[in-house]
Design a protein around this motif. Structure first.
Motif, short mmCIF file in Angstrom:
data_model
loop_
_atom_site.label_atom_id
_atom_site.label_comp_id
_atom_site.label_asym_id
_atom_site.label_seq_id
_atom_site.Cartn_x
_atom_site.Cartn_y
_atom_site.Cartn_z
N LEU A 22 -16.76 36.11 43.98
CA LEU A 22 -15.79 35.58 44.62
C LEU A 22 -16.31 34.32 46.27
CD1 LEU A 22 -13.19 34.55 44.70
CD2 LEU A 22 -12.32 36.78 45.57
N GLY A 23 -17.24 35.58 46.59
CA GLY A 23 -17.76 34.88 47.67
C GLY A 23 -18.22 33.89 47.57
N ARG A 134 -10.52 41.95 48.95
CA ARG A 134 -11.04 40.81 48.92
C ARG A 134 -10.32 39.98 48.61
NH1 ARG A 134 -12.59 41.26 42.80
NH2 ARG A 134 -10.31 40.96 42.97
N ASP A 135 -9.49 40.34 48.05
CA ASP A 135 -8.29 39.04 47.64
C ASP A 135 -8.25 38.47 49.32
OD1 ASP A 135 -9.34 38.43 44.90
OD2 ASP A 135 -7.46 39.48 44.77
N ILE A 136 -7.61 39.32 50.32
CA ILE A 136 -6.75 39.15 51.08
C ILE A 136 -7.85 37.98 52.29
CG2 ILE A 136 -6.26 40.04 53.64
CD1 ILE A 136 -4.23 42.38 51.77
N VAL A 141 -3.66 35.17 47.08
CA VAL A 141 -2.99 36.13 46.14
C VAL A 141 -3.55 37.09 45.64
CG1 VAL A 141 -0.54 36.63 45.25
CG2 VAL A 141 -1.00 34.54 46.71
N PRO A 142 -3.28 38.48 45.99
CA PRO A 142 -4.63 39.60 45.04
C PRO A 142 -3.53 39.38 43.96
CG PRO A 142 -3.13 40.56 47.15
CD PRO A 142 -2.33 39.42 46.51
N ARG A 143 -4.84 39.42 43.15
CA ARG A 143 -5.12 39.32 41.82
C ARG A 143 -3.41 40.41 41.11
NH1 ARG A 143 -10.35 41.28 37.69
NH2 ARG A 143 -9.20 40.54 36.11
#
Length: 218
Positions: A22-23, A134-136, A141-143
């Motif tokens: 994701l990064g 991670r998403d934050i 938006v958190p998965r």
């Protein structure tokens, strides 16, 4: 090293690689990728340890997990293109990591005397907490809050199984059974596209000939 420890380390590597990937998609530099990968891999466990009073967190004392997280992050950075083409294998390993983390945390909750809801909560948080952080950090938006295949729910089911089976089975059997519940339900959810219901805010919850039951005359 036990089979469980090996499986937990594999799950840590996979979670870290998913965060690192994701990064990469977000254009982070190497340090940002490693930080995001490590947070994904050990964030849930850190929340578990904090909530259960295990301080400092386990990975401070057993650095194998931090090393595995860094290795997984580097793997996600270096082999991004290759890993993207192995989605099915990564999904299986991700489900395995989710299952193990949820079941082991739930066992900790049972050992500490938590009630049913406490055990389910701690198991679910341990399984999905790293992904939420991670998403934050990646400003998404958190998965787990988005419509889609069951994920956090499968961790909750595994944790619930640990609570219900603990009085009748020994520790290893409970751990295996709880992990299996999460693993099987997560893979089934992915295969059959199982989801939780959603709500359309523009329509009444219950309709009868075009009218909500809440709007009926008494």
């Amino acid at each position: 090293m036990t089979l469980l420890e090996i499986a937990a380390l594999i799950g840590t590597i996979v979670f870290a690689a998913s965060g690192a990937m994701l990064g990469v998609r977000k254009g982070f530099d190497l340090l940002g990728v490693i930080v995001l990968g490590c947070v994904t891999a050990i964030g849930g466990g850190t929340l578990r340890d904090t909530l259960t009073g295990v301080l400092p967190a386990v990975w401070f004392k057993d650095e194998r997990y931090l090393i595995a997280a860094i290795a997984g992050s580097l793997l996600g950075f270096v082999a991004y293109r290759r890993l993207e083409r192995r989605e099915a294998q990564l999904e299986f390993l991700d489900a395995l990591g989710l299952a193990l983390f949820a079941a082991t945390a739930a066992q900790t909750g049972v050992r500490l005397g938590f009630g049913l809801l406490g055990v389910v909560f701690i198991g679910t948080v341990s399984g999905v907490g790293g992904g939420v952080i991670r998403d934050i950090l990646a400003r998404e938006v958190p998965r787990i809050f988005l419509p889609g295949e069951l994920y956090a729910s499968t961790a909750a089911l595994g944790a619930l199984s640990v609570y219900l089976l603990s009085p009748v089975l020994d520790g290893n059997a409970v751990l295996i059974a709880g992990s299996a519940v999460t693993l099987v339900t997560r893979l089934a959810a992915r295969h059959y596209r199982l989801t939780l219901p959603t709500r359309d805010p523009t329509k009444p919850l219950l309709e009868d000939s075009g009218r909500s039951t809440l709007e009926r005359d008494p």
